[in-house]
Design an enzyme around this catalytic site. Structure first.
Site, PDB file in Angstrom:
ATOM      1  CG  ASP A 123      -0.180   0.086   2.306  1.00 56.27           C
ATOM      2  OD1 ASP A 123      -0.123   1.086   3.298  1.00 56.27           O
ATOM      3  OD2 ASP A 123      -0.242  -0.895   2.964  1.00 56.27           O
TER       4      ASP A 123
ATOM      5  CD  GLU B 225      -4.566   4.328  10.693  1.00 56.55           C
ATOM      6  OE1 GLU B 225      -3.382   4.122  11.259  1.00 56.55           O
ATOM      7  OE2 GLU B 225      -4.354   4.072   9.355  1.00 56.55           O
TER       8      GLU B 225
END
Length: 262
Positions: A58, A145
């Site tokens: 990623d 998150e």
């Protein structure tokens, strides 16, 4: 991840040859074994990342000028690319990463970093505005998150029930637009504090760089495992996140057949 020095060196040499310095694109659909290194390797117990045959990365603004053809031949079979944050921020490298990964036939998906200072519907619309529907794309990703770095939103932490409600609202809008059920990305602390195990019917992408998912998220099924933040991949300068898909090569092809955008 075991560093396969000879293969990495040969890939780097290949990248230095020819014009404009990159190997030709590999045929679509070919899966390459991971020839990754790690600047801070971990010895996992149980089923290690090496046990999974399909790997990827990623990326975000921190990665510049990726040689996607070289990276793919080194085992980058898929890439999740940061697209947006909150309701008004777009990653400065999203367009170039999206185009480069597509040209190299890397299976690509886009992710959104969630803020708790903007309504989820606004964030969903911002993501939709910036991520084009593209044939073969992986499902959108909702990155959940806690954000300790935002100057305005770092200390906004709603109760767990509110967190899950906001997530569902974002997920509904994005799924309706793309026709794909999004993937949920999360970290151990966020998962635990917000009881994300309550979500059913969603694929999870789990971060755990010191232990296996089975150890860190007991009982939670997963589709992708982010197992390192310090990966070394030919074609990419500096460290990059490494990820593994949960199944076999055949499982990967079957998952793509049912989850990638037609």
């Amino acid at each position: 991840m075991i560093l396969r020095r000879a293969l990495i060196l040969s890939l780097l040499a290949l990248a230095a040859c020819g014009s404009p310095g990159s190997p030709p694109p590999a045929p679509p659909g070919v899966l390459f074994p991971a020839a990754f290194g790690d600047s801070d390797p971990v010895s996992f117990k149980g089923r290690t990342p090496a046990a999974y045959p399909v790997h990827g990365i990623d990326v975000a603004r921190f990665q510049n000028d990726i040689d996607w053809n070289t990276a793919r031949r080194a085992g980058v079979n898929f890439a999740f690319i940061k697209a947006t944050e909150g309701g008004d921020l777009k990653d400065i490298n999203f367009d170039s990463h999206w185009q480069g990964a597509g040209q190299a036939a890397v299976k690509r998906g886009a992710y959104h970093f969630y803020y708790f200072c903007t309504p989820p519907e606004d964030q969903a619309r911002w993501f939709i505005r910036n991520v084009p529907k593209t044939g073969g794309m992986l499902p959108p990703v909702l990155d959940m998150e806690w954000n300790p770095f935002s100057p305005t939103c770092a200390h906004v932490r709603p109760p767990a029930a509110d967190v899950r409600d906001q997530m569902r609202r974002w997920l509904r809008v994005v799924e309706a637009h793309y026709g794909q059920r999004p993937i949920i990305y999360t970290t151990p602390k966020f998962y635990r504090e917000n009881d994300l195990g309550r979500f059913r019917g969603y694929d999870f992408w789990l971060r755990t760089t010191a232990k296996t998912p089975a150890e860190t998220y007991p009982g939670q099924t997963w589709r992708f495992w982010q197992y390192s933040a310090t990966g070394i991949v030919p074609g990419i300068d500096g460290d990059v996140d490494l990820n593994a898909f949960s199944g076999s090569r055949a499982d990967w092809q079957n998952w793509l057949a049912t989850h990638a955008l037609p």
